[in-house]
Structure formats: structure tokens, C-alpha cells
Motif scaffolding. Structure first.
Motif, mmCIF file in Angstrom:
data_model
loop_
_atom_site.group_PDB
_atom_site.id
_atom_site.type_symbol
_atom_site.label_atom_id
_atom_site.label_comp_id
_atom_site.label_asym_id
_atom_site.label_seq_id
_atom_site.Cartn_x
_atom_site.Cartn_y
_atom_site.Cartn_z
ATOM 1 N N ALA A 155 0.773 -1.407 -0.089
ATOM 2 C CA ALA A 155 -0.042 -0.180 -0.049
ATOM 3 C C ALA A 155 0.876 1.223 -0.117
ATOM 4 O O ALA A 155 0.674 2.125 -0.719
ATOM 5 C CB ALA A 155 -0.948 -0.030 1.213
ATOM 6 N N LEU A 156 1.903 1.200 0.717
ATOM 7 C CA LEU A 156 2.879 2.328 0.947
ATOM 8 C C LEU A 156 3.324 2.607 -0.590
ATOM 9 O O LEU A 156 3.589 3.654 -0.915
ATOM 10 C CB LEU A 156 4.098 2.252 1.936
ATOM 11 N N GLU A 157 3.765 1.488 -1.239
ATOM 12 C CA GLU A 157 4.614 1.936 -2.574
ATOM 13 C C GLU A 157 3.445 2.412 -3.627
ATOM 14 O O GLU A 157 3.761 3.268 -4.413
ATOM 15 C CB GLU A 157 5.010 0.362 -3.180
ATOM 16 N N SER A 158 2.185 1.726 -3.470
ATOM 17 C CA SER A 158 1.155 2.172 -4.548
ATOM 18 C C SER A 158 0.785 3.691 -4.289
ATOM 19 O O SER A 158 0.907 4.530 -5.163
ATOM 20 C CB SER A 158 0.046 1.414 -4.655
ATOM 21 N N LEU A 159 0.980 4.200 -3.059
ATOM 22 C CA LEU A 159 0.393 5.735 -2.779
ATOM 23 C C LEU A 159 1.551 6.484 -2.964
ATOM 24 O O LEU A 159 1.443 7.883 -3.320
ATOM 25 C CB LEU A 159 -0.159 5.643 -1.411
ATOM 26 N N SER A 160 2.678 6.067 -2.692
ATOM 27 C CA SER A 160 3.888 6.768 -2.856
ATOM 28 C C SER A 160 4.239 7.031 -4.626
ATOM 29 O O SER A 160 4.589 8.096 -4.787
ATOM 30 C CB SER A 160 5.199 6.254 -2.531
ATOM 31 N N ALA A 161 3.891 6.057 -5.284
ATOM 32 C CA ALA A 161 3.881 6.389 -6.654
ATOM 33 C C ALA A 161 2.971 7.435 -7.216
ATOM 34 O O ALA A 161 3.162 8.237 -8.043
ATOM 35 C CB ALA A 161 3.573 5.186 -7.403
ATOM 36 N N THR A 162 1.669 7.218 -6.464
ATOM 37 C CA THR A 162 0.660 8.306 -6.949
ATOM 38 C C THR A 162 1.164 9.447 -6.428
ATOM 39 O O THR A 162 0.934 10.672 -7.244
ATOM 40 C CB THR A 162 -0.753 8.021 -6.060
ATOM 41 N N ASN A 163 1.579 9.811 -5.382
ATOM 42 C CA ASN A 163 2.187 11.052 -4.557
ATOM 43 C C ASN A 163 3.478 11.396 -5.145
ATOM 44 O O ASN A 163 3.666 12.753 -4.764
ATOM 45 C CB ASN A 163 2.096 10.968 -3.108
ATOM 46 N N GLY A 164 3.976 10.788 -5.618
ATOM 47 C CA GLY A 164 5.360 11.117 -6.409
ATOM 48 C C GLY A 164 6.619 10.909 -5.198
ATOM 49 O O GLY A 164 7.743 11.087 -5.590
ATOM 50 N N THR A 165 6.187 10.558 -3.899
ATOM 51 C CA THR A 165 7.324 10.113 -3.231
ATOM 52 C C THR A 165 6.718 9.393 -1.626
ATOM 53 O O THR A 165 5.309 9.618 -1.821
ATOM 54 C CB THR A 165 8.101 11.500 -2.669
ATOM 55 N N PHE A 166 7.468 8.968 -1.079
ATOM 56 C CA PHE A 166 6.940 8.384 0.434
ATOM 57 C C PHE A 166 7.351 9.426 1.280
ATOM 58 O O PHE A 166 8.780 9.780 1.563
ATOM 59 C CB PHE A 166 7.517 7.077 0.741
ATOM 60 N N GLY A 167 6.286 10.374 1.536
ATOM 61 C CA GLY A 167 7.088 11.669 2.266
ATOM 62 C C GLY A 167 7.128 11.689 3.750
ATOM 63 O O GLY A 167 6.684 12.184 4.439
ATOM 64 N N HIS A 168 8.199 10.973 4.032
ATOM 65 C CA HIS A 168 8.473 10.541 5.426
ATOM 66 C C HIS A 168 9.853 10.359 5.545
ATOM 67 O O HIS A 168 10.603 9.491 4.814
ATOM 68 C CB HIS A 168 7.455 9.477 5.780
ATOM 69 N N GLY A 169 10.576 10.766 6.980
ATOM 70 C CA GLY A 169 11.840 10.265 7.188
ATOM 71 C C GLY A 169 12.646 11.170 8.141
ATOM 72 O O GLY A 169 12.077 12.344 8.471
ATOM 73 N N TYR A 170 13.545 10.632 8.770
ATOM 74 C CA TYR A 170 14.271 11.447 9.635
ATOM 75 C C TYR A 170 15.591 11.580 9.427
ATOM 76 O O TYR A 170 16.458 10.674 8.873
ATOM 77 C CB TYR A 170 14.296 10.637 10.976
ATOM 78 N N THR A 171 16.486 12.626 9.384
ATOM 79 C CA THR A 171 17.900 12.805 9.340
ATOM 80 C C THR A 171 18.791 11.851 9.843
ATOM 81 O O THR A 171 19.576 11.245 9.240
ATOM 82 C CB THR A 171 18.430 14.404 10.008
#
Ligand SMILES: Cc1ncc(COP(=O)(O)O)c(C=O)c1O
Length: 457
Positions: A309-325
Motif C-alpha cells: 500500500a505504501l508503494e502504490s500511494l507513494s507512486a501516486t504522490n510522487g514520493t513516500f514523504g516521511h523520514g528522519y535525518t
């Protein structure tokens, strides 16, 4: 801090630091205990006094306080590649090695892993992923998150919202609106007269089902539970509890996040609490013993269903918009990898199983003590509940602070335990020996006797 030299560590501590989970006014007036060194299962304060750390710090220093291999693994990585990240199509070798190793020891249903710096961040990430997942599969109305009273899942705004700790809500405008809470599974404290563990578990599951129905199952995204509850008072679940709770979650299509931040890596006598209690989670958060607490790192493992599910929505959104330095920090990854190798080489799970009876029997013997209502545990995890009247299960008035009294006497005797209200928690480093467990119990007995004298029982 009268009489304290202005430049002493204590005076400087009080002058500069805001301590965590601490009453700040009395800390400023009285100060606390400052540790200087570690040695095996012991810590040594700045005056040279040695303590058995029967809480492994904050349920985390699984290999004790002087494991050189972990220091060397960190040093080596600092020389090789001290920092890199996993943003923007980049990554680094240490995180790949750790992800592969962690998943090789994880329950089979886990497919991928995200790294963060703390248990709070792992749970915060799990909450975000529960929302992202339901958006991805076309159920955007599924947004509510259910935790349990006295559950402990961390301190970010979302992870503290799913927690059920009254003192962590007070003054902070917590919880956020979409969080709900169901019962605490402390059978000893909350069972009704004559109610068996199984009947109590039926009641817990029924109350959860009623809550989901009242909210509307189509609005409930996920449920968070610790296989064994730590910050709620070191509480092991009653018989059949998890089986019945999971049945309700499945019935209403609610994701299950197992918070293994304390239970993970051997604490319960299996690698995972998930194995001990036959859980089928969709996501597992872990931290603490992942690196034996020598570096700040946590992991959120997710099933393939969530990942797809993450992969499919990240493709739609253009990125998986999450992360920490600092998520997947290479030094933390290298130390965690070495920790997992040590667990394997030394058969840490086998060791926990071998010494667990010494701890369960040794602390279990205090069940007859006039101050003790109940002793219950598993592996190297024990909670002791103090009671004013054992027969009627009447607790001491909160203002007597009997748990703190026992904790303070223990400190005097060179033993660090944790009072959670009137429950005393024990989670020593997993490397503790049977002889050290004997000494831990002896010192605890002295503390109980001191408290008994104070209370004139
Ligand atoms: C079960 C559980 N989950 C999450 C956390 C939060 O972890 P951290 O303090 O690393 O953010 C804790 C901390 O004690 C914990 O016990």
C-alpha cells in the motif's frame, strides 16, 4: 542543594538540566543520583557507589554496561562512514546489513523495515503508516487509533496520545482527538471477585468490541498493544487475553501494531513477545535492546500488505514523504548489527530461559511478605504489586507513596528498581547470572523490610 559545592556535578546538573519524567521543584531542591561508569549489570555513581541496575536503565541495557564489542563496532563505523542517510534514492551499507539481519530473526510475516532513533518515533511512524495505508486502500475514514489505559508507547505527540498514562497527559493537552483507550489488562488489580483469568479476558475483549462498535468500525484504523506492559507497571497479560483481543481486531479489520520496544530481543524468553503470546501483528515496533541501548535506534517492521500500500500511494504522490535525518544512522546500525550477532553467538534467549526460574522464584518468594499483594512475570520481566490489605486487595493511599518508599530504600542498598505507583518493576540486563539474581533479591528483601518498619506493618 545546600552545602553543595557550586561547581560540583550535582550543582551543575541542577543549574543546567531539565530532567525527564521528574518532579522539577523537588529535584531542584534535592538533586538526584548521577552515574559515572558501568560495569557488567552494575552502574557506579560519581561518589563511587555501585548499584545493581535491575531495570537495565530504562528496560534497555540488555548486555549490561561494559560490552567492549559494541564500543568497537561503533568506533569502526565512525572511522568508515560516520554519517549518511536514506533519503532521495540514497542509502548506506550498514543499514542494509542491519535490515537483512533484523528481518532474518523477525516473525515471518514481517517484510520490510524503517529505522528511526527512538521507540516513540517508531510508534509515531506506525500511526502515520496506519493512516497512509488506509488512504492507499480507499478507506480514508479509518483514522481512529486505540491504545490501552496505562499503555506506554512514547512521548511524541501521537505516541503519547496512544499511550494511556495520566501523568503524561496532564498539562499537555493530550491526547489528540482521534485517539481512544480500552481497558488495562492488570488481572490481579481489576478482576472482580471470583472472576477467572479467562473470564477477565472475555470481559476485556467484549469492552474492546463495544468501543469499536460505539466508534463505528469503519472509523477505526489501528490498535496498539505491548505484548507485556512496561511503563503501565510491568504487567503480563492474563491467560487467553491476546487470543481474544486479536479475534476482535480481525473481525473489524483493525490493524494490530505490536509494540515490542520492551519485549523484543529475548525479554520474555523468546526472541519476541509476538512469539510468546502467539500474536499476528501487521507492524512491529522495536528499539531499546535492538542496540542493547548503546546507540539510539528503533525499527518499525511492516508486513507485505502494508508495504504494498505504501508503494502504490507513494507512486501516486510522487514520493513516500516521511523520514528522519538520523533515521538508520550508520553508527547506530553498526552497533545494532553487532548486538544481534552477540545475541546469536551467546544464545541470549537460551540464557534468559535458563536464569528466568531463579528470578521468578526468587522474587516470587516475596508474595508472602506483608507488603506484597502479587508477584507476576515471565522471562526476565517481573512486576510486584504492593498492597495495604492483601485479602481485600486494598491499595495504599497514593499520598503515602509506598512504591517510591521501597524504591528509595532499594537505592540505599545498592539496587535500582522502578516504582510505577505501587508496582515495582524488575527487568535486569539479559546477561544477569543466577548468582546476581540472588543478590538482587537479597537487596530487595532489605528494602521491603525497611519500608515495613517505616509503615509499622
Ligand atoms: C513499550 C514502549 N514503547 C515505546 C517506548 C518509547 O521509547 P523511547 O523512550 O525510546 O522513545 C517505550 C519507552 O519506555 C516503551 O516502553
Amino acid at each position: 542543594m545546600d552545602g553543595m559545592h557550586a561547581n560540583s556535578p550535582h550543582a551543575r546538573d541542577v543549574k543546567y538540566l531539565v530532567h525527564q519524567q521528574t518532579e522539577l521543584k523537588s529535584y531542584r531542591e534535592q538533586g538526584g543520583t548521577l552515574m559515572a561508569r558501568g560495569n557488567g549489570i552494575h552502574v557506579i555513581d560519581e561518589s563511587g557507589k555501585e548499584y545493581i541496575e535491575a531495570m537495565a536503565g530504562l528496560w534497555c541495557a540488555s548486555l549490561g554496561f561494559s560490552e567492549k564489542r559494541l564500543a568497537e563496532a561503533g568506533y569502526k563505523q565512525l572511522l568508515e562512514l560516520p554519517y549518511y542517510h536514506t533519503f532521495f534514492d540514497k542509502g548506506h551499507l550498514a543499514s542494509v546489513d542491519l535490515a537483512e539481519k533484523l528481518l532474518s530473526v523477525a516473525p515471518a510475516s514481517m517484510a520490510k523495515v524503517l529505522f528511526q532513533c527512538s521507540g516513540s518515533e517508531a510508534n509515531d511512524t506506525a500511526i502515520k503508516l496506519a493512516w497512509y495505508y488506509h488512504n492507499a486502500i480507499g478507506k480514508p475514514e479509518k483514522k481512529k487509533i486505540i491504545g490501552r489505559e496505562r499503555g506506554y508507547h512514547g512521548n511524541t505527540v501521537a505516541s503519547v496520545s496512544v499511550s494511556g498514562q495520566p501523568h503524561m497527559r496532564a498539562g499537555f493537552d493530550i491526547p489528540l482527538p482521534m485517539f481512544r483507550h480500552t481497558d488495562n489488562p492488570n488481572y490481579y488489580r481489576f478482576h472482580t471477585e471470583g472472576e477467572t483469568e479467562e473470564q477477565f479476558s472475555d470481559r476485556m475483549a467484549k469492552n474492546l468490541e463495544d468501543l469499536i462498535l460505539a466508534e463505528g468500525p469503519e472509523t477505526v484504523a489501528a490498535f496498539f498493544g505491548e505484548p507485556v506492559q512496561g511503563g503501565g507497571g510491568a504487567i503480563t497479560p492474563p491467560r487467553t487475553y491476546w487470543q481474544k483481543i486479536q479475534k476482535v481486531l480481525k473481525k473489524y479489520d483493525v490493524l494490530f501494531v505490536a509494540d515490542e520496544v520492551i519485549a523484543g530481543f529475548g525479554r520474555t524468553g523468546n526472541m519476541w513477545g509476538t512469539q510468546t503470546y502467539d500474536l499476528q501483528p501487521d507492524m512491529i515496533s522495536c528499539a531499546k535492546a535492538l542496540s542493547a541501548a548503546y546507540q539510539p535506534i528503533s525499527a518499525l517492521m511492516i508486513s507485505d500488505k502494508i508495504y504494498q500500500a505504501l508503494e502504490s500511494l507513494s507512486a501516486t504522490n510522487g514520493t513516500f514523504g516521511h523520514g528522519y535525518t538520523y533515521g538508520a544512522h550508520p553508527v547506530a546500525c553498526a552497533v545494532a548489527l553487532e548486538t544481534l550477532k552477540i545475541y546469536e553467538e551467546r544464545d541470549i534467549v537460551g540464557h534468559v530461559r535458563a536464569v528466568s526460574p531463579a528470578m521468578l522464584d526468587g522474587l516470587g518468594a516475596f508474595a508472602d511478605h506483608p507488603l506484597v499483594g502479587n508477584v507476576r512475570g515471565i522471562g526476565l520481566f517481573v512486576g510486584i504489586e504492593l498492597m495495604q490489605d492483601k485479602k481485600s486487595r486494598t491499595p495504599w493511599p497514593a499520598e503515602r507513596k509506598v512504591g517510591t518508599m521501597v524504591q528509595d530504600h532499594a537505592l540505599k542498598h545498592g539496587l535500582i528498581v522502578r516504582a510505577i505507583g505501587d508496582r515495582i518493576a524488575f527487568t535486569p540486563p539479559l546477561v544477569i547470572t543466577a548468582a546476581e539474581i540472588g543478590e538482587m533479591c537479597r537487596r530487595f528483601g532489605l528494602a521491603l523490610e525497611d519500608a515495613r518498619r517505616d509503615l509499622k506493618v
